[in-house]
Design a protein around this motif. Sequence first.
Motif, short mmCIF file in Angstrom:
data_model
loop_
_atom_site.label_atom_id
_atom_site.label_comp_id
_atom_site.label_asym_id
_atom_site.label_seq_id
_atom_site.Cartn_x
_atom_site.Cartn_y
_atom_site.Cartn_z
N GLY A 44 0.78 -1.22 0.00
CA GLY A 44 0.00 0.00 0.00
C GLY A 44 0.82 1.28 0.00
O GLY A 44 0.25 2.38 0.07
N VAL A 45 2.14 1.18 -0.07
CA VAL A 45 3.01 2.36 -0.04
C VAL A 45 3.88 2.37 -1.30
O VAL A 45 4.46 1.34 -1.67
CB VAL A 45 3.90 2.37 1.22
CG1 VAL A 45 4.79 3.63 1.23
CG2 VAL A 45 3.05 2.32 2.48
N TRP A 46 3.98 3.55 -1.92
CA TRP A 46 4.70 3.69 -3.18
C TRP A 46 5.74 4.79 -3.06
O TRP A 46 5.54 5.78 -2.35
CB TRP A 46 3.73 4.04 -4.31
CG TRP A 46 2.63 3.03 -4.50
CD1 TRP A 46 1.51 2.88 -3.76
CD2 TRP A 46 2.59 2.01 -5.51
NE1 TRP A 46 0.74 1.84 -4.24
CE2 TRP A 46 1.38 1.29 -5.32
CE3 TRP A 46 3.43 1.66 -6.57
CZ2 TRP A 46 1.01 0.23 -6.13
CZ3 TRP A 46 3.06 0.61 -7.39
CH2 TRP A 46 1.87 -0.09 -7.16
N ARG A 47 6.86 4.62 -3.77
CA ARG A 47 7.91 5.63 -3.79
C ARG A 47 7.89 6.36 -5.13
O ARG A 47 7.89 5.75 -6.19
CB ARG A 47 9.29 4.99 -3.58
CG ARG A 47 10.42 6.03 -3.45
CD ARG A 47 11.77 5.39 -3.20
NE ARG A 47 11.79 4.66 -1.96
CZ ARG A 47 12.00 5.22 -0.76
NH1 ARG A 47 12.15 6.53 -0.66
NH2 ARG A 47 12.02 4.46 0.32
N ALA A 48 7.88 7.69 -5.04
CA ALA A 48 7.84 8.52 -6.25
C ALA A 48 9.22 8.57 -6.90
O ALA A 48 10.22 8.84 -6.24
CB ALA A 48 7.38 9.92 -5.91
N ALA A 49 9.27 8.31 -8.20
CA ALA A 49 10.53 8.42 -8.94
C ALA A 49 10.97 9.87 -9.01
O ALA A 49 12.17 10.16 -9.10
CB ALA A 49 10.36 7.83 -10.35
N ASP A 50 10.02 10.79 -8.95
CA ASP A 50 10.33 12.21 -9.14
C ASP A 50 11.08 12.80 -7.95
O ASP A 50 12.03 13.55 -8.12
CB ASP A 50 9.05 13.00 -9.40
CG ASP A 50 9.33 14.43 -9.81
OD1 ASP A 50 9.69 14.64 -10.98
OD2 ASP A 50 9.20 15.33 -8.95
N ASN A 51 10.62 12.50 -6.72
CA ASN A 51 11.24 13.13 -5.55
C ASN A 51 11.70 12.13 -4.48
O ASN A 51 12.24 12.54 -3.45
CB ASN A 51 10.29 14.16 -4.92
CG ASN A 51 8.99 13.54 -4.41
OD1 ASN A 51 8.86 12.32 -4.31
ND2 ASN A 51 8.03 14.38 -4.08
#
Length: 363
Positions: A44-51
């Motif tokens: 349920g947790v995602w890491r943003a490639a942008d920041n």
Amino acid sequence: MRTFSCQCGNTLHFANTRCVVCGLMLGFMPDEKKLSAFTRHAEGVWRAADNGRLYRQCINYSVQDVCNWMVPAEESGDLCASCQLTRTIPNLDQPENRQLWSRMEQAKRRLLYTLYKLELPVVSRYQDPQHGLGFEFLEDETEDDYGNELTVKNFVTTGHNAGIITLNLREAEASSRMKIREEMNEQYRTLLGHVRHESGHYYWDRLVRNSHWLSEFRELFGDESLNYTYALQNYYQNGPTADWHKVWVSAYASMHPWEDWAETWAHYLHMVDTLETASDFDFSVSSHQVIDPLQQLPQSDEARSAAHFNQLYNDWCRLTAVLNALNRSMGLDDAYPFVLSSSAIDKLRFVHKVISTAYSNPN
């Protein structure tokens, strides 16, 4: 509306949910005003490639599939900043309503993107239970007519009241909306146009009512204390003033000063969003480069604000001439079927000044 870039280099668009090149899930980060690719970090947790920050999908993304916005992992709650503003959704027991709801939410998110870029205050109903901004997407109430067909018992009126914007679900049906447009002899009618217009009423209350702008507003738009109910009845019984195009941005704007402001506000948002799109695509007309008005934000200094508006307006005139010509080449209606009078331009300039001051003094 600008485009965005995936970590793989592919161009992304505001409504996208997955990159067609690398296959990564996409999500809009309202805190960054950007669409980014995401990789799974934990359940349920995602890491943003942008920041590199952690986010969760809005529940209306992960469960309902009508949203593509993200919630910062450190924040509580299941709804994104956009979906938090929706107080009432359509009855999802009706299968077709999910798609109609999705269209309404998409229009709302486009509105919010522009409001965020202009750094206008967006205060939710949770923050201000009496006057905060909220949306209700409602259906006409129907009843069975002797077992033969459904007839409308109570109509839902699209409008604004003390921060609550109500939209009739029929507006999300292209055929119904076109029918209403033709019946009302309108040049333009879209979901996005509706939410931009109704947001104008919300911002009149927040930025103009009881402010130093009120006297200048009345000089340009008229006295808003005129009986609104009477003006509304007169408009629908007798139609607009014959020479409305000499004074107002649209026929409906001639109905009452509040509607004049809301129509002018909506047109200003049309302008800045479309010009941002054109600038993002490096668009130029007759060697004139279109400048992104949301990159060069309004200035509170009067001279710089005036120069900024002149640039914006000149770019808009050149761009809409091209847009309309392109549409005609495809056999379509004009994208912007309006001719702006000097009076309407003065009103747009006033909206620009109000937004300039709000941007410079957000509190």
